[in-house]
Design a protein around this motif. Sequence first.
Motif, PDB file in Angstrom:
ATOM      1  N   ARG A   8      -1.621  11.916 -16.020  1.00 14.65           N
ATOM      2  CA  ARG A   8      -1.281  10.205 -15.174  1.00 14.65           C
ATOM      3  C   ARG A   8      -3.018  10.343 -15.038  1.00 14.65           C
ATOM      4  O   ARG A   8      -2.942   9.152 -13.971  1.00 14.65           O
ATOM      5  N   ASP A   9      -3.368  10.516 -15.684  1.00  6.86           N
ATOM      6  CA  ASP A   9      -5.589   9.632 -15.788  1.00  6.86           C
ATOM      7  C   ASP A   9      -5.487   8.415 -15.879  1.00  6.86           C
ATOM      8  O   ASP A   9      -5.549   7.556 -15.412  1.00  6.86           O
ATOM      9  N   HIS A  10      -4.622   8.016 -16.065  1.00  6.77           N
ATOM     10  CA  HIS A  10      -4.257   6.334 -16.756  1.00  6.77           C
ATOM     11  C   HIS A  10      -3.573   5.698 -15.066  1.00  6.77           C
ATOM     12  O   HIS A  10      -4.265   4.308 -15.235  1.00  6.77           O
ATOM     13  N   LEU A  14      -5.614   2.287 -12.783  1.00  4.80           N
ATOM     14  CA  LEU A  14      -5.104   0.878 -12.612  1.00  4.80           C
ATOM     15  C   LEU A  14      -5.619   0.834 -11.233  1.00  4.80           C
ATOM     16  O   LEU A  14      -5.037  -0.392 -11.097  1.00  4.80           O
ATOM     17  N   GLY A  15      -6.262   1.579 -10.659  1.00  7.08           N
ATOM     18  CA  GLY A  15      -6.342   1.790  -8.792  1.00  7.08           C
ATOM     19  C   GLY A  15      -7.251   1.452  -8.882  1.00  7.08           C
ATOM     20  O   GLY A  15      -8.147   0.544  -9.821  1.00  7.08           O
ATOM     21  N   ILE A 262       3.317   6.490  -4.253  1.00  8.94           N
ATOM     22  CA  ILE A 262       4.900   5.753  -4.865  1.00  8.94           C
ATOM     23  C   ILE A 262       4.005   4.950  -6.329  1.00  8.94           C
ATOM     24  O   ILE A 262       4.523   4.632  -7.296  1.00  8.94           O
ATOM     25  N   SER A 263       2.917   3.730  -6.355  1.00 10.67           N
ATOM     26  CA  SER A 263       2.446   3.215  -7.112  1.00 10.67           C
ATOM     27  C   SER A 263       1.845   3.846  -8.537  1.00 10.67           C
ATOM     28  O   SER A 263       1.995   3.554 -10.209  1.00 10.67           O
ATOM     29  N   ARG A 264       1.081   4.569  -8.710  1.00 10.30           N
ATOM     30  CA  ARG A 264       0.557   5.442  -8.864  1.00 10.30           C
ATOM     31  C   ARG A 264       1.297   7.069 -10.002  1.00 10.30           C
ATOM     32  O   ARG A 264       1.311   7.556 -10.002  1.00 10.30           O
ATOM     33  N   PHE A 265       2.320   6.910  -9.337  1.00 16.38           N
ATOM     34  CA  PHE A 265       3.084   7.951 -10.060  1.00 16.38           C
ATOM     35  C   PHE A 265       2.588   9.445  -9.049  1.00 16.38           C
ATOM     36  O   PHE A 265       2.966  10.445  -9.800  1.00 16.38           O
ATOM     37  N   ARG A 266       2.426   9.731  -8.010  1.00  9.95           N
ATOM     38  CA  ARG A 266       1.286  10.456  -7.766  1.00  9.95           C
ATOM     39  C   ARG A 266       1.912  11.535  -6.544  1.00  9.95           C
ATOM     40  O   ARG A 266       2.458  12.297  -5.444  1.00  9.95           O
ATOM     41  N   THR A 336      12.504   6.017  -5.104  1.00  4.80           N
ATOM     42  CA  THR A 336      14.129   6.937  -6.423  1.00  4.80           C
ATOM     43  C   THR A 336      13.425   6.956  -7.550  1.00  4.80           C
ATOM     44  O   THR A 336      13.264   7.866  -8.599  1.00  4.80           O
ATOM     45  N   GLY A 337      13.288   5.241  -7.940  1.00  5.69           N
ATOM     46  CA  GLY A 337      13.313   4.876  -9.691  1.00  5.69           C
ATOM     47  C   GLY A 337      11.950   5.850 -10.157  1.00  5.69           C
ATOM     48  O   GLY A 337      11.713   6.230 -11.181  1.00  5.69           O
ATOM     49  N   ARG A 338      10.929   5.508  -9.188  1.00  9.15           N
ATOM     50  CA  ARG A 338       9.645   6.144  -9.760  1.00  9.15           C
ATOM     51  C   ARG A 338       9.465   7.490  -9.653  1.00  9.15           C
ATOM     52  O   ARG A 338       8.724   7.723 -10.707  1.00  9.15           O
ATOM     53  N   TYR A 339      10.148   8.425  -8.667  1.00  9.03           N
ATOM     54  CA  TYR A 339      10.320   9.866  -8.615  1.00  9.03           C
ATOM     55  C   TYR A 339      10.918  10.191 -10.311  1.00  9.03           C
ATOM     56  O   TYR A 339      10.391  11.027 -10.729  1.00  9.03           O
TER      57      TYR A 339
END
Length: 425
Positions: A8-10, A14-15, A262-266, A336-339
């Motif tokens: 998830r570095d990418h 984007l942030g 949420i936006s960064r999938f963290r 829930t969608g991004r999780y």
Amino acid sequence: MFRTLALRDHFDSLGKTTLLSTFDRPRYVQSNSLPTKTVNKLMSSSHRADGVLPAVEYVLRQHCSICEGALAEAINLPTLPLTETYCRQPVPNPRLGIDQKLMFCTACGHGQLETQISPDILYGANYCFRTSSSATARKGTQFFLSVIDEVAPGRQFKCVLDLGCNDLHLLSQLKDKASIRIGIDPVWRSRESEREDSDIWVYGDNIENIPLAELPAKADLVICRHTLEHIQDPRAVLELLVQAATPDALFVFEVPGFDGLISRFRFDQIFHQHLQYFSFASFLCLLKEIGAEFLFYRENFHDWGAMALAFRRSKGSASTKALAPVANPPTLARITGRYDLFRKQMAVTNAILAQLNGIKVYGYGAAQMLPVLAYHIGNDLTQLSAVLDDDPDKDGIGYWNLPVKVMLSSRVSDLSQAAVLITAI
């Protein structure tokens, strides 16, 4: 060939950089009432003479800490491991995890943990995070100081109060900005005299146990960096601070941002110590609830997706109320969608690791959060030859809830035939 498996570095690229407290005196209950599988898999600590793990106290929170709204289950995290689990020697009969859920308030957009474990468990003798020893935290402190300078350029303060002062790194940077500096943090309990800077007043206790009216001075600058998310009742604590400060006091708070998570999938940043997950919308709601006015907002996506907000006691005028922006809260469907996407990404990572048969694999970065990352990957990382780290103080340590060892990175001279899993992200 040198291989790097970066997780998830990418998304980070984007942030953009743009107290523990039981204030409400919740009634802790014994974990004997938890499911048996959880009672038998709790954190390693002191054992009874018969080898049985002691019960763990916890609180189940049923309503939103910000607006008292109803909570909906967002993410189920059974047997979520604890962090801060470094050790020099193996720990017998370790507690592997505690059942956890992330709950979500659809009314204000706030996230919080359902099972809130006693601070005595989360922040006992094993708790070792110190701001000055973390490069990320030191950089984050400079960001925080720039926010103060931006919102109050050139202003000199009589008294600054730091809630969650940790090792006094932030307060030490404010020597020329405030005449009196006060820090509150339970990590200093019974150790107040050990501080190096005797000009800083230190109170080693939870804020509700400190008579704020008896402090050396009323604070006209109240700061709190990455502490409010640890507090069980942030609304009550903020109400107390607003009433105890001077009428014109400036408040600057920084918390990990739920929107950024949420936006960064963290979702690997959901763990037991962080009880609260503030969205921009829920923090604005919090300010409204306590009678405070929003002044300023900045983001630092590279440090826990942090949000820094400045505010003051409400003056009640229409012109100052217009300062508050409109924030769109996250939705349960987005969470829930991004999780679900995050879980698929972790499954792919685990599948790649499974294909590295016959190849020496190292981890890189002995992060305090590694047990949670391994949990989401679904792999105890046994196949790692070692977790490499640049910090000499970590050489030879391990984790009591992961079967891995840490090695100083300079001790491995050739990685050309190895694969490397980035384990500190």
